[in-house]
Design a protein around this motif. Structure first.
Motif, PDB file in Angstrom:
ATOM      1  N   GLU A  17      31.946  33.369  35.376  1.00  0.00           N
ATOM      2  CA  GLU A  17      31.597  34.750  35.729  1.00  0.00           C
ATOM      3  C   GLU A  17      31.479  35.674  34.520  1.00  0.00           C
ATOM      4  N   HIS A  18      31.989  35.257  33.374  1.00  0.00           N
ATOM      5  CA  HIS A  18      31.908  36.079  32.168  1.00  0.00           C
ATOM      6  C   HIS A  18      30.540  36.023  31.504  1.00  0.00           C
ATOM      7  N   GLY A  45      37.053  43.159  32.793  1.00  0.00           N
ATOM      8  CA  GLY A  45      37.249  43.874  34.047  1.00  0.00           C
ATOM      9  C   GLY A  45      37.936  43.015  35.093  1.00  0.00           C
ATOM     10  N   SER A  46      37.502  41.771  35.226  1.00  0.00           N
ATOM     11  CA  SER A  46      38.113  40.859  36.203  1.00  0.00           C
ATOM     12  C   SER A  46      39.553  40.554  35.819  1.00  0.00           C
ATOM     13  N   GLY A  91      38.467  54.332  25.032  1.00  0.00           N
ATOM     14  CA  GLY A  91      37.742  54.755  26.230  1.00  0.00           C
ATOM     15  C   GLY A  91      36.509  53.924  26.521  1.00  0.00           C
ATOM     16  N   TYR A  92      36.618  52.598  26.331  1.00  0.00           N
ATOM     17  CA  TYR A  92      35.508  51.690  26.625  1.00  0.00           C
ATOM     18  C   TYR A  92      35.809  50.905  27.901  1.00  0.00           C
ATOM     19  N   PRO A  93      34.778  50.274  28.500  1.00  0.00           N
ATOM     20  CA  PRO A  93      35.019  49.444  29.696  1.00  0.00           C
ATOM     21  C   PRO A  93      36.104  48.410  29.408  1.00  0.00           C
ATOM     22  N   PRO A  94      36.985  48.140  30.386  1.00  0.00           N
ATOM     23  CA  PRO A  94      36.883  48.521  31.805  1.00  0.00           C
ATOM     24  C   PRO A  94      37.613  49.822  32.165  1.00  0.00           C
ATOM     25  N   ILE A 139      42.835  42.237  42.480  1.00  0.00           N
ATOM     26  CA  ILE A 139      42.257  41.000  43.002  1.00  0.00           C
ATOM     27  C   ILE A 139      43.293  39.894  42.818  1.00  0.00           C
ATOM     28  N   LYS A 140      43.185  38.844  43.615  1.00  0.00           N
ATOM     29  CA  LYS A 140      44.200  37.800  43.592  1.00  0.00           C
ATOM     30  C   LYS A 140      43.933  36.829  42.443  1.00  0.00           C
TER      31      LYS A 140
END
Length: 736
Positions: A341-342, A381-382, A643-646, A391-392
């Protein structure tokens, strides 16, 4: 009745009128400037502005209300034209397979649905007009694709042991068949030809070689392949499978496929086609009775439309696809899986821009189906969501010993060409033990830069602000951005000094290894020799079979594939990637190193070497130690402070102009009017000039991405700016 509808491929919303009730998502056609234009129905409305009468309609919607909500969300979040997002739900050319159907509206009629041609042939046009007038029937459009008729059950078997076959000189397609049969011996001939997209002549050639045989057989053979272990966890709505290569994540995903395919259709997304082919072979071997559809860009138009139709009708148990498959309107969706997913391949930079992983998350929410994300190096993020309990998290660990990784400080080691002497010794030891070697090099070509030793001038492309790459095989200088080639110069065009090459690429490393190991088979794989990503399978097969001893390549050799014969992985060139002026440079470097080293971790004897001039860089040290959690915590803290994602959403805005100073002035005007979020820039992009255009960009850090995207879009229209916008992109690169 009046409806709002969006014009295909655009942002334009129009008001349409229809005497018949239209469904959300239904495709209709209106007359606009003398042409029939396709639109998508959004919702019932009231008359406003110019009203367009519906000239043609599908008669039903192939999309659900949730798909309409999804399209509107994607458009708002990523700033993509709503009509273009709706277009993603349908494969190109689908209307070539559209047919009109007469649908019964009365229980007294002796049919439910008939093709128009058949109805007219048996009952005539006057009867149809009369029935339509009385409301006994209605016309709707459907996609009528002929599926192959059942034939004799011819099954294909391997005739000889795999070890003997691998010594045969086979073509790429022949090797593809052998690999497929390795997992699916005794598969139906028709299925094999469809899944691999090959002709019968490939099978005939293998029959002549005595490698396969075709037998007429009704009974499906028993499979010997099974899952190594069962996944015993209970998944939530959104889940992360996190663990190193070889830790059993894939087996757990397959176990979920077996469970959820009983409830509906499983959507299984992978980043690239070669991974899809390998996953398909394994799935078919484990689940011979499942109907597995595939959806990717390399399918023929007819096959792609057939697979879409089968998924829409719910005639598949699993739909295995790449990025675009996330928009297929699957019937009875029961589970979504996003493997690796990355991977940046899940992000689409071209219009309509979107992140397939984010879209999968939204589908999971709208349709209330579980989503499983899986990776050895997940997106930040994940990872953050999993650690915070949003999330689990399921953590997997490798059963075998960790691979042995050696870091070589190139400042201190004796060097021969691109290699440390110690690296060459390790390669020699590996080859003597009968194992294969992978060598990762970041750049293509022979020399990555040609420079004057007197004045320091660097040869650059006239149309792009990048150094020219020397290709020894062609004896030419090439720009890897626009593809333009130049003749080789003998002296510096500025001072007449001597030119010399710097920063070796894949071609140079390949030539050096051929010189160092003249009796070994050394091959190179990069975009100069592999135009079609499917060709990568050919090199993997040759590596497995011993037709290649050392494989030199760029990032494509770090992708997820399993070659147990690989005994050593060498990573030569990551230093320059660490210091790119990009907020994501550290993460991308870390993921690349871990994924590259992962090619050596498929067995207990795996070894890896990383050459670097910066051995003390945290990202390199943690990647070598496979300290994924340590690096992620460090990177998250850095991004939190900046202050960058996530922690914030990032809007990347680019502008290309012919005037080198105009772009900055225009973006400064835009910046002055922006009120939402923190704005950085504008500044020159690190590749300032590309294909004759000068590129400036600016960034917006925001908590409300949809508001920021809307503001940028409105201001760009007012100011007449042709900006390009990406939301939360994997990097700050600007595609050409």
């Amino acid at each position: 009745m009046y409806y709002d509808a969006v014009v295909s491929g655009s942002e334009r919303i129009v008001c349409v009128f229809s005497e018949e009730i239209l469904e959300p998502g239904e495709r209709v056609k209106i007359s606009l400037r003398g042409e029939k234009i396709k639109c998508y129905v959004l919702r019932e409305s009231s008359p406003k502005g110019e009203v367009f009468r519906v000239k043609e309609r599908d008669g039903k919607s192939f999309l659900k209300e949730e798909h309409v909500k999804l399209a509107e969300w994607v458009s708002r979040r990523f700033g993509s034209p709503l009509g273009s997002v709706f277009d993603q739900f349908f494969p190109g050319g689908i209307d070539d397979y559209k047919t009109e159907m007469v649908v019964s509206q009365s229980p007294l009629l002796d049919f439910q649905k008939l093709p128009m041609s058949e109805f007219l042939k048996t009952r005539g046009e006057e009867v149809l007009k009369e029935m339509l007038k009385k409301g006994l029937v209605r016309i709707e459009k459907d996609f009528y694709l002929r599926e192959p008729k059942p034939r004799q059950k011819r099954r294909v078997y391997l005739k000889r042991p795999l070890s003997g076959i691998m010594r045969e000189p086979l073509t790429f397609k022949q090797k593809l068949v052998v690999e497929y049969l390795q997992f699916n011996d005794g598969v139906l001939l028709r299925e094999l030809l469809e899944d691999l997209g090959i002709s019968r002549s490939v099978i005939d050639s293998l029959i002549e070689k005595g490698i396969v045989e075709v037998i007429i057989q009704d009974v499906s053979p028993k499979r010997v392949i099974s899952l190594r272990k069962k996944f015993e966890g209970r998944i939530s709505r959104i889940n992360l499978f996190f663990g190193p290569t070889g830790s059993g994540k894939t087996e757990a995903l397959f176990d979920l496929v077996g469970e959820h395919s009983k409830k509906g259709v499983v959507l299984f997304l992978v980043p690239e086609v070669p991974i899809l082919t390998h996953t398909l072979s394994r799935l078919k071997g484990i689940f011979p009775d499942l109907n597995i559809g595939i959806f990717h860009s390399y399918l023929s138009k007819a096959r792609k439309n057939l697979e879409w139709y089968k998924a829409f009708e719910g005639k598949v148990d699993v739909l295995l696809g790449t990025r675009s498959a996330v928009f297929v309107p699957v019937n009875k969706l029961s589970l979504i899986i996003v493997d690796e997913e990355h991977d940046e391949s899940f992000y689409q930079y071209t219009s309509p821009s979107y992140d397939a992983v984010a879209v999968a998350r939204k589908i999971s929410e709208l349709f209330d189906v579980p989503l499983v994300l899986s990776s050895a190096t997940p997106s930040l993020g994940s990872y953050k969501d999993a650690k915070e309990g949003k999330i689990k998290l399921f953590t997997f660990s490798r059963n075998c010993k960790s691979m042995s990784v050696e870091v070589i400080d190139m400042r201190k080691e004796e060097k021969i060409g691109s290699f440390a002497l110690k690296t060459l010794n390790r390669i020699e030891e590996t080859l003597e033990n009968g194992r294969r070697v992978l060598v990762y090099v970041r750049r293509k070509g022979y020399w990555g830069r040609i420079q004057c030793e007197s004045c320091g001038y660097v040869l650059k492309c006239r149309d792009c602000d990048v150094s020219l790459v020397y290709h020894k095989e062609k004896n030419a200088l090439k720009c890897h951005q626009c593809g333009r080639e130049y003749e080789v110069l003998e002296t510096c065009p500025v001072c007449g000094g001597r030119l010399y090459g710097r920063i070796g690429g894949t071609e140079k490393v390949e030539k050096e290894l051929q010189k160092f190991f003249p009796d070994k088979k050394v091959k190179r794989v990069d975009r100069e020799v592999v135009e079609d990503i499917m060709e990568m399978e050919d090199y993997i097969d040759d590596l497995t079979a011993g037709e290649i001893d050392i494989l030199v390549g760029t990032k494509m050799i770090t992708k997820s594939f399993n070659v147990p014969e690989v005994g050593l992985v060498c990573v030569l060139d990551v230093d320059s990637l660490v210091f790119l002026p990009d907020f994501s440079a550290s993460l991308r470097t870390f993921q690349l190193i871990v994924q590259a080293l992962g090619r050596a971790s498929r067995n207990e004897e795996g070894r890896a070497i990383l050459q670097t001039y910066n051995p003390d860089e945290s990202v390199i040290m943690r990647a070598v130690d496979e300290d994924i959690e340590g690096f992620y915590e460090e990177e998250l803290e850095r991004r939190r402070l900046l202050g960058y994602p996530p922690y914030k959403h990032l809007i990347h805005i680019a502008l290309k102009t012919k005037d080198p100073s105009l772009g900055k002035r225009l973006l400064l005007t835009l910046k002055e009017r922006l009120r939402n979020g923190e704005v950085l820039g504008p500044s020159e992009h690190w590749i300032f000039k590309l294909k004759g255009l000068y590129r400036y960009h600016l960034l917006i850090k925001t908590d409300t991405p949809e508001e920021s995207v809307s503001e940028v879009s409105k201001l760009s229209r007012v100011l007449g700016l042709d900006t390009v916008v990406w939301v939360d992109p994997p990097s700050l690169e600007i595609p050409d």
